[in-house]
Design an enzyme around this catalytic site. Sequence first.
Site, PDB file in Angstrom:
ATOM      1  N   HIS A  44      16.367  33.191  78.395  1.00 27.98           N
ATOM      2  CA  HIS A  44      15.862  33.798  77.168  1.00 27.98           C
ATOM      3  C   HIS A  44      14.701  34.717  77.507  1.00 27.98           C
ATOM      4  O   HIS A  44      13.917  34.438  78.402  1.00 27.98           O
ATOM      5  CB  HIS A  44      15.385  32.718  76.178  1.00 27.98           C
ATOM      6  CG  HIS A  44      15.319  33.220  74.780  1.00 27.98           C
ATOM      7  ND1 HIS A  44      14.238  33.891  74.290  1.00 27.98           N
ATOM      8  CD2 HIS A  44      16.242  33.186  73.781  1.00 27.98           C
ATOM      9  CE1 HIS A  44      14.475  34.231  73.029  1.00 27.98           C
ATOM     10  NE2 HIS A  44      15.680  33.825  72.701  1.00 27.98           N
ATOM     11  N   ASP A  85      22.563  29.433  72.042  1.00 28.01           N
ATOM     12  CA  ASP A  85      24.021  29.611  72.103  1.00 28.01           C
ATOM     13  C   ASP A  85      24.735  28.532  72.905  1.00 28.01           C
ATOM     14  O   ASP A  85      25.965  28.457  72.880  1.00 28.01           O
ATOM     15  CB  ASP A  85      24.341  30.988  72.712  1.00 28.01           C
ATOM     16  CG  ASP A  85      23.978  32.094  71.738  1.00 28.01           C
ATOM     17  OD1 ASP A  85      23.181  32.970  72.108  1.00 28.01           O
ATOM     18  OD2 ASP A  85      24.460  32.048  70.586  1.00 28.01           O
TER      19      ASP A  85
HETATM   20  C1  SDX Z   1      20.268  35.051  71.995  1.00 32.93           C
HETATM   21  O1  SDX Z   1      16.057  37.569  71.722  1.00 32.93           O
HETATM   22  C2  SDX Z   1      16.419  36.553  71.047  1.00 32.93           C
HETATM   23  O2  SDX Z   1      15.637  35.912  70.411  1.00 32.93           O
HETATM   24  C3  SDX Z   1      17.888  36.251  71.092  1.00 32.93           C
HETATM   25  C4  SDX Z   1      18.328  34.983  70.388  1.00 32.93           C
HETATM   26  C5  SDX Z   1      18.157  35.080  68.894  1.00 32.93           C
HETATM   27  O3  SDX Z   1      18.067  34.036  68.239  1.00 32.93           O
HETATM   28  O4  SDX Z   1      18.233  36.216  68.374  1.00 32.93           O
HETATM   29  O5  SDX Z   1      17.625  33.867  70.875  1.00 32.93           O
HETATM   30  C6  SDX Z   1      19.831  34.736  70.612  1.00 32.93           C
HETATM   31  O6  SDX Z   1      20.681  36.157  72.236  1.00 32.93           O
HETATM   32  C7  SDX Z   1      20.114  34.015  73.059  1.00 32.93           C
HETATM   33  C8  SDX Z   1      20.543  34.546  74.479  1.00 32.93           C
HETATM   34  C9  SDX Z   1      22.058  34.519  74.573  1.00 32.93           C
HETATM   35  N1  SDX Z   1      22.496  35.195  75.798  1.00 32.93           N
HETATM   36  C10 SDX Z   1      22.959  34.482  76.854  1.00 32.93           C
HETATM   37  O7  SDX Z   1      22.994  33.261  76.903  1.00 32.93           O
HETATM   38  C11 SDX Z   1      23.467  35.357  77.997  1.00 32.93           C
HETATM   39  C12 SDX Z   1      22.902  34.858  79.316  1.00 32.93           C
HETATM   40  N2  SDX Z   1      21.452  35.085  79.296  1.00 32.93           N
HETATM   41  C13 SDX Z   1      20.940  36.226  79.967  1.00 32.93           C
HETATM   42  O8  SDX Z   1      21.750  37.352  79.995  1.00 32.93           O
HETATM   43  C14 SDX Z   1      19.455  36.475  79.760  1.00 32.93           C
HETATM   44  O9  SDX Z   1      18.809  35.288  79.957  1.00 32.93           O
HETATM   45  C15 SDX Z   1      18.966  37.080  78.450  1.00 32.93           C
HETATM   46  C16 SDX Z   1      19.763  38.274  78.067  1.00 32.93           C
HETATM   47  C17 SDX Z   1      19.063  36.070  77.362  1.00 32.93           C
HETATM   48  C18 SDX Z   1      17.511  37.449  78.620  1.00 32.93           C
HETATM   49  O10 SDX Z   1      17.476  38.478  79.535  1.00 32.93           O
HETATM   50  P1  SDX Z   1      16.091  39.091  80.085  1.00 32.93           P
HETATM   51  O11 SDX Z   1      14.926  38.442  79.456  1.00 32.93           O
HETATM   52  O12 SDX Z   1      16.201  40.567  80.019  1.00 32.93           O
HETATM   53  O13 SDX Z   1      16.053  38.619  81.587  1.00 32.93           O
HETATM   54  P2  SDX Z   1      16.841  39.347  82.755  1.00 32.93           P
HETATM   55  O14 SDX Z   1      18.236  39.661  82.341  1.00 32.93           O
HETATM   56  O15 SDX Z   1      15.989  40.463  83.257  1.00 32.93           O
HETATM   57  O16 SDX Z   1      16.904  38.179  83.868  1.00 32.93           O
HETATM   58  C19 SDX Z   1      15.738  37.891  84.676  1.00 32.93           C
HETATM   59  C20 SDX Z   1      16.248  37.172  85.906  1.00 32.93           C
HETATM   60  C21 SDX Z   1      17.423  37.921  86.573  1.00 32.93           C
HETATM   61  O17 SDX Z   1      17.406  37.596  87.930  1.00 32.93           O
HETATM   62  P3  SDX Z   1      16.892  38.721  88.996  1.00 32.93           P
HETATM   63  O18 SDX Z   1      17.742  39.953  88.761  1.00 32.93           O
HETATM   64  O19 SDX Z   1      15.430  38.936  88.637  1.00 32.93           O
HETATM   65  O20 SDX Z   1      17.112  38.072  90.344  1.00 32.93           O
HETATM   66  O21 SDX Z   1      16.790  35.892  85.508  1.00 32.93           O
HETATM   67  C22 SDX Z   1      18.166  35.864  85.814  1.00 32.93           C
HETATM   68  C23 SDX Z   1      18.636  37.298  85.966  1.00 32.93           C
HETATM   69  O22 SDX Z   1      19.775  37.374  86.803  1.00 32.93           O
HETATM   70  N3  SDX Z   1      18.861  35.251  84.681  1.00 32.93           N
HETATM   71  C24 SDX Z   1      19.909  34.440  84.802  1.00 32.93           C
HETATM   72  C25 SDX Z   1      20.258  34.099  83.487  1.00 32.93           C
HETATM   73  N4  SDX Z   1      19.423  34.695  82.623  1.00 32.93           N
HETATM   74  C26 SDX Z   1      18.552  35.404  83.389  1.00 32.93           C
HETATM   75  N5  SDX Z   1      20.578  33.999  85.893  1.00 32.93           N
HETATM   76  C27 SDX Z   1      21.626  33.184  85.635  1.00 32.93           C
HETATM   77  N6  SDX Z   1      22.032  32.795  84.395  1.00 32.93           N
HETATM   78  C28 SDX Z   1      21.375  33.242  83.316  1.00 32.93           C
HETATM   79  N7  SDX Z   1      21.777  32.861  82.091  1.00 32.93           N
END
Ligand code: SDX
Length: 374
Positions: A255, A311
């Site tokens: 998140h 989720d």
């Molecule tokens: C919702 O914003 C909100 O409030 C959203 C929400 C709402 O109520 O409206 O809470 C609802 O959208 C919840 C999130 C649902 N999405 C997912 O579950 C998809 C998987 N999650 C990720 O894609 C990610 O965690 C996000 C999109 C939720 C957040 O992305 P960020 O904050 O932009 O972080 P990032 O993508 O830059 O990741 C930072 C690091 C990365 O690693 P590096 O490239 O730095 O090595 O963390 C890693 C990412 O690869 N990472 C994950 C991960 N989430 C982040 N690695 C593995 N699995 C994951 N789920």
Amino acid sequence: MEIKKGLEDVYVKETEITYIDGELGRLYYRGYSIYDLAEFSNFEETSYLILYGKLPNIFEYENFVRSLKESRSISNGLREFLKSVKKDANPMDVLRTAVSIMGLEENTHVYSISDQSIVNLISKFPTIVAYYIRLKRDLEPVEPDPELSHASNFLYMVNGSKPSEEESKAMDVAMILHMDHEMNASTFASLVVASTLSDLYSSIIAGISALKGPLHGGANYEALKMFREIGDVDNVEKYILTKLSNKQRIMGFGHRVYKTYDPRARILKTYAKLLAEKKGGEIKKLYDIAEKVEEIGIKYLGSRGIYPNVDFYSSIVFYSLGFEPEFFPTVFASARVTGWIAHILEYVKDNKIIRPKAYYKGEVGRKYIPLDSR
Ligand code: SDX
């Protein structure tokens, strides 16, 4: 000059609607803890709270409930549209297009947010979603039942039978927990459109369009697909390690704001467990896999502040309540529409068109060469 990619840590407005404590994993709607609202409130009361900033008194509450009930049914135009849609359409595309038709049916030339359009959107999302679900199942659509609460009626229109107490409570809580989340991508998208003084329906369509994405409201669908793909508790660790070594994301984890367990996931887990134990079979199997994914996911990702989000367990709850996975984002949208509207109402009070910048790093003053000389 620093580019704030994804507008990370950028404040676009002040708000009194929702407070997220990402470090401690706490969430408040208008100052009330979601733990209290989940335990004591319902969809209608919390919608009123989020929209108008206070818990309604008995007159305000009954008036609001009545206005929602009176607006649940959908127009003939919407019915004809839903009957014409191919059976394998993406349900978020169906919902988005249906809201477009609602906008066409209402005069959207004049920019104003009428109470009726607010009530129309909140009350009709479940009817639109349930109507299409029934058609997709080759079943007769079920007309809304004014005797039932918003959450119970949603399940009734989907499943054709009145939900149990537990199912109604689980649906009410799930909709409360999905109602708002400060400046998430879909809320921001709807705000950008509203800030140009476009109409409310157009703003909500922007919200639906953003919520559809698997990184946002589409993650619940991806999470259930993952649990099904894993197939057995014993496969979880190998599956997760393979995903992570391929730099793939675990859906339902991580998140932008929470760097600890999403409090909504904590509450949803209790209902997922309750429903899984009650329903047994495939649902119990998927729940057990989800619990193992949570354990293994936290083992490998927890130290980086990556934990289950809303989720993760909502997927088990929605599935247990009778929704096919591809409809999970539309259930999310049916709750979040209240939050989108509340933030729009709050922003346009002191409106300023949203127009950030892009840092130009190309050339300037290049000489035009006619086509036959290139
Ligand atoms: C919702 O914003 C909100 O409030 C959203 C929400 C709402 O109520 O409206 O809470 C609802 O959208 C919840 C999130 C649902 N999405 C997912 O579950 C998809 C998987 N999650 C990720 O894609 C990610 O965690 C996000 C999109 C939720 C957040 O992305 P960020 O904050 O932009 O972080 P990032 O993508 O830059 O990741 C930072 C690091 C990365 O690693 P590096 O490239 O730095 O090595 O963390 C890693 C990412 O690869 N990472 C994950 C991960 N989430 C982040 N690695 C593995 N699995 C994951 N789920």
